[in-house]
Design a protein around this motif. Structure first.
Motif, PDB file in Angstrom:
ATOM      1  N   GLU A   1     -11.731  13.365  -2.843  1.00 58.26           N
ATOM      2  CA  GLU A   1     -12.928  13.933  -3.456  1.00 58.26           C
ATOM      3  C   GLU A   1     -14.005  12.863  -3.654  1.00 58.26           C
ATOM      4  O   GLU A   1     -15.191  13.113  -3.446  1.00 58.26           O
ATOM      5  N   GLY A   2     -13.599  11.662  -4.048  1.00 64.53           N
ATOM      6  CA  GLY A   2     -14.550  10.569  -4.200  1.00 64.53           C
ATOM      7  C   GLY A   2     -15.193  10.196  -2.875  1.00 64.53           C
ATOM      8  O   GLY A   2     -16.400   9.945  -2.804  1.00 64.53           O
ATOM      9  N   LEU A   3     -14.399  10.188  -1.818  1.00 64.70           N
ATOM     10  CA  LEU A   3     -14.933   9.900  -0.493  1.00 64.70           C
ATOM     11  C   LEU A   3     -15.927  10.973  -0.066  1.00 64.70           C
ATOM     12  O   LEU A   3     -16.991  10.664   0.487  1.00 64.70           O
ATOM     13  N   ARG A   4     -15.623  12.221  -0.335  1.00 62.28           N
ATOM     14  CA  ARG A   4     -16.552  13.313  -0.005  1.00 62.28           C
ATOM     15  C   ARG A   4     -17.859  13.174  -0.775  1.00 62.28           C
ATOM     16  O   ARG A   4     -18.932  13.409  -0.231  1.00 62.28           O
TER      17      ARG A   4
ATOM     18  N   GLN B   1      -7.934  12.744  -5.762  1.00 60.38           N
ATOM     19  CA  GLN B   1      -9.074  12.078  -6.382  1.00 60.38           C
ATOM     20  C   GLN B   1      -9.800  11.179  -5.388  1.00 60.38           C
ATOM     21  O   GLN B   1     -11.036  11.163  -5.340  1.00 60.38           O
ATOM     22  N   LEU B   2      -9.039  10.435  -4.597  1.00 59.25           N
ATOM     23  CA  LEU B   2      -9.650   9.547  -3.608  1.00 59.25           C
ATOM     24  C   LEU B   2     -10.415  10.337  -2.551  1.00 59.25           C
ATOM     25  O   LEU B   2     -11.521   9.966  -2.164  1.00 59.25           O
TER      26      LEU B   2
ATOM     27  N   GLY C   1       0.812  -1.214   0.000  1.00 58.99           N
ATOM     28  CA  GLY C   1       0.000   0.000   0.000  1.00 58.99           C
ATOM     29  C   GLY C   1       0.841   1.257   0.000  1.00 58.99           C
ATOM     30  O   GLY C   1       0.534   2.225  -0.693  1.00 58.99           O
ATOM     31  N   TYR C   2       1.914   1.239   0.756  1.00 55.39           N
ATOM     32  CA  TYR C   2       2.802   2.395   0.807  1.00 55.39           C
ATOM     33  C   TYR C   2       3.456   2.642  -0.552  1.00 55.39           C
ATOM     34  O   TYR C   2       3.479   3.771  -1.044  1.00 55.39           O
ATOM     35  N   VAL C   3       3.968   1.579  -1.146  1.00 46.35           N
ATOM     36  CA  VAL C   3       4.645   1.726  -2.447  1.00 46.35           C
ATOM     37  C   VAL C   3       3.661   2.213  -3.497  1.00 46.35           C
ATOM     38  O   VAL C   3       3.945   3.152  -4.251  1.00 46.35           O
ATOM     39  N   LEU C   4       2.487   1.602  -3.553  1.00 48.30           N
ATOM     40  CA  LEU C   4       1.500   2.024  -4.546  1.00 48.30           C
ATOM     41  C   LEU C   4       1.033   3.448  -4.271  1.00 48.30           C
ATOM     42  O   LEU C   4       0.812   4.224  -5.200  1.00 48.30           O
ATOM     43  N   GLY C   5       0.883   3.789  -3.023  1.00 48.30           N
ATOM     44  CA  GLY C   5       0.455   5.139  -2.666  1.00 48.30           C
ATOM     45  C   GLY C   5       1.474   6.194  -3.039  1.00 48.30           C
ATOM     46  O   GLY C   5       1.121   7.269  -3.540  1.00 48.30           O
ATOM     47  N   THR C   6       2.739   5.909  -2.825  1.00 49.05           N
ATOM     48  CA  THR C   6       3.757   6.895  -3.167  1.00 49.05           C
ATOM     49  C   THR C   6       3.917   7.018  -4.673  1.00 49.05           C
ATOM     50  O   THR C   6       4.236   8.089  -5.176  1.00 49.05           O
ATOM     51  N   ARG C   7       3.689   5.938  -5.388  1.00 46.84           N
ATOM     52  CA  ARG C   7       3.773   6.013  -6.848  1.00 46.84           C
ATOM     53  C   ARG C   7       2.594   6.772  -7.434  1.00 46.84           C
ATOM     54  O   ARG C   7       2.720   7.420  -8.463  1.00 46.84           O
ATOM     55  N   ALA C   8       1.434   6.637  -6.797  1.00 44.90           N
ATOM     56  CA  ALA C   8       0.243   7.313  -7.311  1.00 44.90           C
ATOM     57  C   ALA C   8       0.381   8.821  -7.182  1.00 44.90           C
ATOM     58  O   ALA C   8      -0.096   9.568  -8.027  1.00 44.90           O
ATOM     59  N   GLY C   9       1.002   9.262  -6.111  1.00 48.39           N
ATOM     60  CA  GLY C   9       1.244  10.683  -5.936  1.00 48.39           C
ATOM     61  C   GLY C   9       0.054  11.454  -5.405  1.00 48.39           C
ATOM     62  O   GLY C   9      -0.983  10.903  -5.052  1.00 48.39           O
ATOM     63  N   ARG C  10       0.235  12.756  -5.362  1.00 48.20           N
ATOM     64  CA  ARG C  10      -0.747  13.657  -4.773  1.00 48.20           C
ATOM     65  C   ARG C  10      -2.062  13.692  -5.571  1.00 48.20           C
ATOM     66  O   ARG C  10      -3.139  13.785  -4.989  1.00 48.20           O
ATOM     67  N   GLU C  11      -1.973  13.630  -6.881  1.00 47.51           N
ATOM     68  CA  GLU C  11      -3.180  13.705  -7.711  1.00 47.51           C
ATOM     69  C   GLU C  11      -4.158  12.581  -7.375  1.00 47.51           C
ATOM     70  O   GLU C  11      -5.354  12.809  -7.228  1.00 47.51           O
ATOM     71  N   LYS C  12      -3.643  11.382  -7.266  1.00 47.52           N
ATOM     72  CA  LYS C  12      -4.496  10.240  -6.956  1.00 47.52           C
ATOM     73  C   LYS C  12      -5.086  10.388  -5.562  1.00 47.52           C
ATOM     74  O   LYS C  12      -6.255  10.064  -5.332  1.00 47.52           O
ATOM     75  N   TYR C  13      -4.293  10.888  -4.623  1.00 44.44           N
ATOM     76  CA  TYR C  13      -4.783  11.110  -3.263  1.00 44.44           C
ATOM     77  C   TYR C  13      -5.953  12.097  -3.279  1.00 44.44           C
ATOM     78  O   TYR C  13      -6.976  11.863  -2.651  1.00 44.44           O
TER      79      TYR C  13
END
Length: 75
Positions: A31-34, A28-29, A14-26
């Protein structure tokens, strides 16, 4: 002892995938949760669950200090 290995592996992946996804993906997630939390259907489901579980929840103190052991509240 060996149960922590799958958990640690999941955290690492999860950490590796999260750091690769970067701020944009974060963003997006988040905003989707909201959007999901703002959905009126979710509010309706939460109210229904509270109504159904109301009597079960009335046995626990408001401060959450009771613990359940084998399904029975303990002091």
């Amino acid at each position: 002892m060996m149960r922590w290995i799958p958990v640690a592996a999941g955290v690492a992946v999860g950490y590796v995938l999260g750091t690769r996804a970067g701020r944009e993906k974060y963003v997006q997630l988040v905003e989707g949760l909201r959007d999901v939390r703002a959905n009126p259907t979710l509010d309706q489901v939460q109210r229904t669950v509270r109504n159904v579980t109301g009597p079960a929840n009335s046995r626990t103190p408001a401060d959450g200090s009771a613990t359940l052991v084998a399904g029975h509240p303990q002091p």
